[in-house]
Scaffold this motif. Structure first.
Motif, PDB file in Angstrom:
ATOM      1  N   THR A  48       4.154   3.920   9.813  1.00 23.41           N
ATOM      2  CA  THR A  48       3.616   5.273   9.662  1.00 23.41           C
ATOM      3  C   THR A  48       2.717   5.403   8.437  1.00 23.41           C
ATOM      4  O   THR A  48       2.268   6.498   8.123  1.00 23.41           O
ATOM      5  N   ASN A  49       2.477   4.287   7.767  1.00 15.68           N
ATOM      6  CA  ASN A  49       1.626   4.259   6.575  1.00 15.68           C
ATOM      7  C   ASN A  49       2.134   5.191   5.477  1.00 15.68           C
ATOM      8  O   ASN A  49       1.363   5.761   4.719  1.00 15.68           O
ATOM      9  N   GLU A  50       3.452   5.390   5.420  1.00 19.15           N
ATOM     10  CA  GLU A  50       4.033   6.161   4.330  1.00 19.15           C
ATOM     11  C   GLU A  50       4.086   5.270   3.100  1.00 19.15           C
ATOM     12  O   GLU A  50       4.059   4.046   3.192  1.00 19.15           O
ATOM     13  N   LYS A  51       4.210   5.908   1.965  1.00 15.74           N
ATOM     14  CA  LYS A  51       4.218   5.129   0.725  1.00 15.74           C
ATOM     15  C   LYS A  51       5.429   4.202   0.677  1.00 15.74           C
ATOM     16  O   LYS A  51       6.562   4.625   0.824  1.00 15.74           O
ATOM     17  N   ILE A  52       5.147   2.942   0.521  1.00 10.28           N
ATOM     18  CA  ILE A  52       6.177   1.936   0.302  1.00 10.28           C
ATOM     19  C   ILE A  52       5.668   1.063  -0.833  1.00 10.28           C
ATOM     20  O   ILE A  52       4.481   0.770  -0.914  1.00 10.28           O
ATOM     21  N   VAL A  53       6.537   0.711  -1.719  1.00  5.66           N
ATOM     22  CA  VAL A  53       6.159  -0.104  -2.868  1.00  5.66           C
ATOM     23  C   VAL A  53       6.867  -1.436  -2.743  1.00  5.66           C
ATOM     24  O   VAL A  53       8.067  -1.487  -2.477  1.00  5.66           O
TER      25      VAL A  53
END
Length: 182
Positions: A48-53
């Motif tokens: 979902t192209n959410e922020k992941i680091v």
């Protein structure tokens, strides 16, 4: 100085919250979903192209976990949240014993509950003896204190963060990290 273990919520509110770290024996929620749920969170964030680091040492930070247990944990700690502050959960994942998510740092304007899922980590907090946070334990940490965690092997934890608006709007994932998503 040794980290206290507190088994009384009223004592915690009176003497620890906002002041000093402790292990919270009065509240040790579990994350029964285990590794499958953790992997689903990573997959969901990527898809979902959410922020992941992702760290350079095989660690992941998911700032908006998708599973209901993250909001359930936030609900459990809401009683400590002042009206003018925010509460959110972050999922921290280390795949190896050498995984480190952050160097020694502090998190100003935050109060943090670290709920250890599976695995354990060595912790150091300035002014306190080093200790191990094991599976199923909960650590309370005033964010102003400098701290560092190092995995002993694969592990995950959920941090419930109570923070000011300034902290909420700041990018608290800066540093030696690789960012993907928003």
């Amino acid at each position: 100085m040794k980290i206290d273990t507190v088994d009384d919520k009223d004592l915690f509110k009176k003497e620890y919250f906002g002041a000093k770290p402790c292990k919270c024996k009065w509240w040790a929620p579990t994350t029964p979903q285990g590794w499958q749920s953790v992997l689903e969170n990573i997959e969901h964030s990527v898809k979902t192209n959410e922020k992941i680091v992702m760290t350079k040492t095989a660690g992941y930070i998911i700032t908006k976990p998708k599973h209901s247990w993250s909001s359930q944990l936030c609900d459990l700690y809401k009683e400590f949240k002042p009206d003018n502050q925010y509460i959110q959960a972050h999922l921290y994942v280390s795949l190896f014993g050498f995984s480190e998510l952050f160097n020694k740092h502090n998190d100003p304007d935050q109060n943090i509950f670290v709920v250890a899922g599976e695995g354990s980590a060595d912790w150091s907090i300035d002014g306190y003896d080093d200790f191990v946070l094991d599976e199923g334990e909960t650590l309370y940490l005033p964010g102003i204190l400098y701290h560092h965690a190092k995995s002993r092997g694969p592990r995950y934890s959920i941090s419930v963060v109570i923070e000011t608006e300034e902290s909420y709007n700041r990018d608290n994932t800066s540093g030696d990290l690789i960012k993907a998503g928003n």
